[in-house]
Design a protein around this motif. Structure first.
Motif, PDB file in Angstrom:
ATOM      1  N   ASP A 593      44.237  45.392  33.436  1.00 17.78           N
ATOM      2  CA  ASP A 593      43.356  45.305  32.274  1.00 17.78           C
ATOM      3  C   ASP A 593      42.085  44.551  32.639  1.00 17.78           C
ATOM      4  O   ASP A 593      42.107  43.647  33.475  1.00 17.78           O
ATOM      5  N   GLU A 594      40.964  44.934  32.010  1.00 16.10           N
ATOM      6  CA  GLU A 594      39.679  44.333  32.382  1.00 16.10           C
ATOM      7  C   GLU A 594      39.613  42.844  32.072  1.00 16.10           C
ATOM      8  O   GLU A 594      38.759  42.135  32.593  1.00 16.10           O
ATOM      9  N   THR A 595      40.543  42.348  31.233  1.00 16.80           N
ATOM     10  CA  THR A 595      40.557  40.905  30.932  1.00 16.80           C
ATOM     11  C   THR A 595      41.402  40.117  31.934  1.00 16.80           C
ATOM     12  O   THR A 595      41.435  38.884  31.870  1.00 16.80           O
ATOM     13  N   LEU A 596      42.062  40.807  32.832  1.00 17.66           N
ATOM     14  CA  LEU A 596      42.950  40.139  33.792  1.00 17.66           C
ATOM     15  C   LEU A 596      42.133  39.313  34.778  1.00 17.66           C
ATOM     16  O   LEU A 596      41.133  39.776  35.319  1.00 17.66           O
ATOM     17  N   ARG A 597      42.586  38.069  35.026  1.00 15.45           N
ATOM     18  CA  ARG A 597      41.878  37.196  35.961  1.00 15.45           C
ATOM     19  C   ARG A 597      42.214  37.562  37.406  1.00 15.45           C
ATOM     20  O   ARG A 597      43.304  38.060  37.702  1.00 15.45           O
ATOM     21  N   CYS A 598      41.271  37.292  38.281  1.00 17.35           N
ATOM     22  CA  CYS A 598      41.506  37.492  39.709  1.00 17.35           C
ATOM     23  C   CYS A 598      40.687  36.459  40.482  1.00 17.35           C
ATOM     24  O   CYS A 598      39.792  35.806  39.928  1.00 17.35           O
ATOM     25  N   VAL A 599      41.025  36.314  41.772  1.00 16.04           N
ATOM     26  CA  VAL A 599      40.327  35.369  42.645  1.00 16.04           C
ATOM     27  C   VAL A 599      39.657  36.150  43.762  1.00 16.04           C
ATOM     28  O   VAL A 599      40.283  37.024  44.388  1.00 16.04           O
ATOM     29  N   LEU A 600      38.380  35.839  43.983  1.00 21.70           N
ATOM     30  CA  LEU A 600      37.647  36.415  45.107  1.00 21.70           C
ATOM     31  C   LEU A 600      37.373  35.310  46.113  1.00 21.70           C
ATOM     32  O   LEU A 600      37.051  34.175  45.738  1.00 21.70           O
ATOM     33  N   ALA A 601      37.492  35.642  47.371  1.00 23.08           N
ATOM     34  CA  ALA A 601      37.239  34.648  48.427  1.00 23.08           C
ATOM     35  C   ALA A 601      36.662  35.356  49.640  1.00 23.08           C
ATOM     36  O   ALA A 601      36.716  36.590  49.758  1.00 23.08           O
ATOM     37  N   SER A 602      36.113  34.565  50.556  1.00 31.64           N
ATOM     38  CA  SER A 602      35.558  35.105  51.799  1.00 31.64           C
ATOM     39  C   SER A 602      36.167  34.387  52.987  1.00 31.64           C
ATOM     40  O   SER A 602      36.786  33.319  52.846  1.00 31.64           O
ATOM     41  N   THR A 603      35.982  34.953  54.163  1.00 40.32           N
ATOM     42  CA  THR A 603      36.514  34.315  55.376  1.00 40.32           C
ATOM     43  C   THR A 603      35.822  32.985  55.652  1.00 40.32           C
ATOM     44  O   THR A 603      36.321  32.177  56.448  1.00 40.32           O
ATOM     45  N   ALA A 604      34.675  32.731  54.997  1.00 44.38           N
ATOM     46  CA  ALA A 604      33.980  31.460  55.173  1.00 44.38           C
ATOM     47  C   ALA A 604      34.642  30.329  54.397  1.00 44.38           C
ATOM     48  O   ALA A 604      34.193  29.171  54.472  1.00 44.38           O
ATOM     49  N   GLY A 605      35.704  30.636  53.629  1.00 44.81           N
ATOM     50  CA  GLY A 605      36.446  29.605  52.919  1.00 44.81           C
ATOM     51  C   GLY A 605      35.950  29.312  51.528  1.00 44.81           C
ATOM     52  O   GLY A 605      36.399  28.351  50.901  1.00 44.81           O
ATOM     53  N   ASN A 606      35.040  30.124  51.001  1.00 43.35           N
ATOM     54  CA  ASN A 606      34.534  29.929  49.637  1.00 43.35           C
ATOM     55  C   ASN A 606      35.189  30.930  48.700  1.00 43.35           C
ATOM     56  O   ASN A 606      35.610  32.024  49.120  1.00 43.35           O
ATOM     57  N   GLY A 607      35.210  30.611  47.397  1.00 42.05           N
ATOM     58  CA  GLY A 607      35.793  31.529  46.432  1.00 42.05           C
ATOM     59  C   GLY A 607      35.609  31.071  44.999  1.00 42.05           C
ATOM     60  O   GLY A 607      35.134  29.961  44.742  1.00 42.05           O
ATOM     61  N   PHE A 608      35.962  31.944  44.070  1.00 40.38           N
ATOM     62  CA  PHE A 608      35.866  31.623  42.640  1.00 40.38           C
ATOM     63  C   PHE A 608      36.790  32.546  41.866  1.00 40.38           C
ATOM     64  O   PHE A 608      37.305  33.546  42.396  1.00 40.38           O
ATOM     65  N   ALA A 609      36.999  32.201  40.604  1.00 41.54           N
ATOM     66  CA  ALA A 609      37.817  33.025  39.701  1.00 41.54           C
ATOM     67  C   ALA A 609      36.904  33.867  38.826  1.00 41.54           C
ATOM     68  O   ALA A 609      35.801  33.450  38.469  1.00 41.54           O
ATOM     69  N   THR A 610      37.345  35.064  38.453  1.00 36.21           N
ATOM     70  CA  THR A 610      36.586  35.954  37.585  1.00 36.21           C
ATOM     71  C   THR A 610      37.569  36.885  36.890  1.00 36.21           C
ATOM     72  O   THR A 610      38.784  36.633  36.890  1.00 36.21           O
ATOM     73  N   THR A 611      37.080  37.944  36.274  1.00 38.56           N
ATOM     74  CA  THR A 611      37.947  38.941  35.633  1.00 38.56           C
ATOM     75  C   THR A 611      37.629  40.317  36.202  1.00 38.56           C
ATOM     76  O   THR A 611      36.536  40.550  36.738  1.00 38.56           O
ATOM     77  N   LEU A 612      38.555  41.235  36.053  1.00 38.48           N
ATOM     78  CA  LEU A 612      38.312  42.593  36.543  1.00 38.48           C
ATOM     79  C   LEU A 612      37.159  43.253  35.798  1.00 38.48           C
ATOM     80  O   LEU A 612      36.431  44.066  36.372  1.00 38.48           O
ATOM     81  N   GLY A 613      36.985  42.888  34.534  1.00 41.27           N
ATOM     82  CA  GLY A 613      35.861  43.450  33.784  1.00 41.27           C
ATOM     83  C   GLY A 613      34.524  43.073  34.383  1.00 41.27           C
ATOM     84  O   GLY A 613      33.565  43.864  34.356  1.00 41.27           O
ATOM     85  N   GLU A 614      34.415  41.855  34.919  1.00 41.70           N
ATOM     86  CA  GLU A 614      33.169  41.415  35.547  1.00 41.70           C
ATOM     87  C   GLU A 614      32.901  42.172  36.847  1.00 41.70           C
ATOM     88  O   GLU A 614      31.755  42.272  37.300  1.00 41.70           O
ATOM     89  N   LEU A 615      33.947  42.701  37.467  1.00 41.65           N
ATOM     90  CA  LEU A 615      33.786  43.397  38.742  1.00 41.65           C
ATOM     91  C   LEU A 615      33.468  44.878  38.558  1.00 41.65           C
ATOM     92  O   LEU A 615      33.076  45.545  39.507  1.00 41.65           O
TER      93      LEU A 615
END
Length: 745
Positions: A593-615
């Motif tokens: 669902d577009e309201t479902l939360r997810c975590v994005l990260a990179s190999t550089a060690g940074n990341g944040f939380a967002t939702t599928l709707g934002e993506l």
């Protein structure tokens, strides 16, 4: 040498002649065909139809006559135009679903709401005026309006009709002229009468004060008015705007029953629109349609949902947005004013100008009556003289050759009084007749005093007008049919919403080929892949969920999950549907669902939380979401399925850190914050969001290790800390996953 006709002709440049001819035509269309007059609210053809029917004696109490008889009189005496156009104008005035208060009472087939033009030919139908039409005609012979010659000068016709109510608002009307148009919606008699009376008693009242009495139009077919009050107020303040109408429905035994449609909406057309969506499989939650409309229930459309699990409100919101069950009615209060000029007027100006017209009409009526009363009193005065001197009057008549001048001189009476005496019948010379004359004198004298007092007092005149408006409103008024309701904007269901929700598993290969398998019990890594290709990631979900694909540059893409190829084959390349940048590779998928939360990260060690709707992104080129930084790439997205989730981060040096999800910033896009401290050329190889009580799986080559919640305690720490090194043999972790699942990346 001059020709015989040269001095009788006028030479004009072609552009001058064309301009004058066109302007003459335009003014004719505006004033004599398309726009109603503010006084009686009628166009010329409508006025002539009503007047011709009154001249034929077709009142509400009379026997109806063939419509062809009326049309013949109209076009033969007053309106030399086509009979079909004249008859159609007559039909509109007889249709109860078009006119709020019909002027013509039709018998026979006068059309239906589904097809207003399905009326029978005028040789088959009959008609007469309705009782309401008396509000336009009852004062016609009382000196209230001006008259003009008809088209051939053989007859006179009224310029306007003496309307007792603001018919221009009650029945409204539409018309297209040259360079302008009019669209006046119908209104309720009682509300219009209340607003008019208020303005009569409070000449300084503004639009807001009038709207308190007349909040909105009132349509003959009912339905709901869902336009916000502020928009309706602006409409009445400017004379322009839009009224939004929505059908009303009830739920009976699980079936949706539509009992009122927007103004001028065909029920058959609505059913066609719904059936077309069903045929194209865009409305799977509807199994059947029925039209149960009859004489007792003019509108009864039945929609049968496929099951009792169907969300009726969501279904109707979709139908409101995609069919004629919701409609915008344009409003343009453009009328011909008392000055003979067309102009768009606001509500206050319109009612004020009608009150001016009505005041003039009532004044002329009272003056006409006063003249008649005065003349009658004058005659009665002469008759009384004759009765008091009856023997002498008889003697003069019998003995004189010219009795009239003798009587005028003897009794000091006027020519009119003398004629009245000479025209007396013998049976009126009784003794009782004198008492009748004195009684009639007393009555007429009292009426004359009342008439003079009313004409001499603006306050009394206004009171009379207000009382007459109230009496007519009481006689012809009824309850409001169009309810005023605050509703949200209808939203059409998306293609995904309309699909049946079925479980699927989306599988992505390392070379970017994608496919979907039915169900969740799928061995994604064990599927057959193309030569040189292998399993990369999979995501369980449902066919109507949002599917997100992320590439190594941090751009996210959206795909319709239900359109993916079947997992029975090897799928299709994502590059056929998407346009990633050169050198970018797809790193993972997420489905939910577009309201479902997810975590994005990179190999550089940074990341944040967002939702599928934002993506989500409708562009083939996707949208920038996470910024990996120089030399780094984005990692596969990981869904947050629990409120108490934690994020586990593992590095290329075998360091594992588990931190609370609350420590991550919530962003729509960007670089994010540091998740784990890195040293040298160390990088993050995998990130996994996991419920605090779940078991974490670590995959290193062909080996894997399970860490239960308690066993992760040594690895838990604050964001941006170093974490703890994994045991020997697991310092080269390639992927993280949640127990009971397969590798996530």
């Amino acid at each position: 040498m001059a020709t015989p006709f040269e001095h009788d002709s006028e030479r004009l440049p072609l552009n001058t002649f064309a301009e004058k001819a066109y302007l003459d035509y335009a003014m004719y269309v505006i004033l004599d065909r398309a726009l109603p007059h503010v006084g009686d609210g009628l166009k010329p053809v409508q006025r002539r139809i009503v007047y011709a029917m009154s001249e034929l004696g077709l009142s509400a109490a009379s026997k109806p006559k063939k419509a062809a008889r009326t049309v013949g009189d109209v076009i033969g005496k007053f309106h030399p135009h086509g009979d079909s156009a004249c008859y159609e104008a007559m039909v509109i005035m007889a249709q109860p679903f078009t006119y709020r208060y019909p002027l013509v009472d039709g018998q026979g087939n006068w059309g239906t709401a589904d097809d207003p033009k399905s009326f029978a030919a005028m040789r088959y139908t009959e008609s007469r005026l309705t009782a309401y039409a008396a509000t336009l005609l009852s004062e016609l012979g009382q000196g209230t309006v001006d008259w003009q010659p008809n088209f051939d000068g053989t007859l006179d016709e009224p310029v306007t009709l003496p309307a007792r109510l603001p018919n221009v608002l009650l029945n409204g009307g539409t018309g297209i002229a040259v360079g302008m148009a009019t669209d006046i919606p119908p209104h309720n008699i009682r509300e219009v009468a209340a607003a008019t009376t208020h303005l009569l008693e409070h000449p300084d009242a503004d639009v807001d004060a009038l709207i308190a009495h007349m909040p909105a139009p009132d349509f003959p077919t009912g339905a709901e008015i869902i336009t916000p009050a502020a928009e309706i107020r602006n409409l009445y303040a400017t004379g322009n705007g839009v009224i939004r109408l929505r059908a009303t429905y009830t739920v009976e035994a699980g079936e949706v029953v539509i009992d009122a449609l927007p103004y001028q909406t065909s029920g058959a057309r609505v059913l066609e629109q719904i059936a077309a969506q069903m045929a194209s499989k865009k409305l799977p939650m509807v199994s059947d349609l029925r039209d149960e409309s009859d004489h007792e229930n003019p509108t009864r459309l039945v929609i049968v949902p496929r099951s009792n699990r169907v969300d009726i409100d969501a279904l109707m919101a979709h139908l409101f947005a995609t069919t004629g069950l919701e409609k915008n009615v344009r409003v343009n209060l453009n009328v011909i004013g008392l000055d003979g000029a067309p102009r768009v007027k606001n509500l206050r100006d319109l009612l004020s100008e009608w009150l001016t017209y009505r005041t003039t009409t009532v004044t002329r009526r009272l003056e006409h009556r006063l003249d008649a009363v005065t003349d009658r009193l004058h005659i009665l005065e002469g008759l009384l003289v004759a009765y008091l001197n009856i023997d002498e009057v008889i003697h003069i008549i019998r003995t004189e050759d010219e009795p009239k001048p003798v009587m005028m001189e003897r009794f000091s009476i006027t020519d009119v009084q003398a004629d009245a005496i000479l025209n007396l019948r013998l049976r009126h010379l009784m003794k009782l007749e004198e008492f009748k004359i004195r009684g009639e004198q007393d009555e007429l004298e009292a009426e004359r005093q009342w008439l003079e007092a009313t004409l001499g007092s603006k306050e009394k005149l206004n009171r009379l007008i207000a009382d007459e408006i109230a009496a007519d409103a009481e006689q012809y008024g009824d309850e409001r049919r169009s309810r005023l309701v605050e509703r949200g904007q209808a939203r059409a269901l998306s293609e995904a919403d309309l699909l049946p929700s079925e479980p699927i598993t989306v599988v992505l290969s390392r070379e970017g080929w994608i496919r979907a398998a039915k169900g969740h019990d799928v061995d994604a890594p064990g599927l057959n892949f193309r030569s040189g290709d292998d399993y990369l990631a999979h995501a369980p979900g449902r066919t109507n969920d949002t599917l997100i694909v992320l590439d190594s540059t941090g751009r996210s893409y959206s795909l319709a999950a239900h359109k993916l190829p079947s997992a029975r084959g090897q799928g299709e390349p994502l590059t056929g549907s998407l346009s990633p940048a050169d050198g970018a590779r797809f790193v993972g998928v997420a489905l939910g669902d577009e309201t479902l939360r997810c975590v994005l990260a990179s190999t550089a060690g940074n990341g944040f939380a967002t939702t599928l709707g934002e993506l989500a992104s409708r562009q083939k080129s996707g949208k920038a979401t996470i910024t990996p930084g120089r030399g780094a790439v984005a990692l596969a997205p990981t869904l947050v399925a629990a409120a108490d989730a934690e994020v586990c981060v593992v590095t290329s040096a075998g360091q594992l850190l588990c931190l609370a999800i609350e420590e991550l910033p919530v962003l729509a896009k960007g670089k994010g914050n540091k998740l784990i401290a890195l040293k040298g050329d160390e990088s993050v190889v995998a990130v996994q969001a996991i419920a605090a009580e779940a078991t974490l799986l670590l995959y290193s080559g062909k080996r894997h290790m399970a860490l239960k919640s308690g066993e992760r305690d040594p690895y838990r720490g604050p964001r941006a800390s170093r974490g703890r090194k994994l045991p020997r043999g697991y310092t080269q972790v390639q992927a993280l996953a949640v127990a009971a699942g397969k590798p996530a990346s």
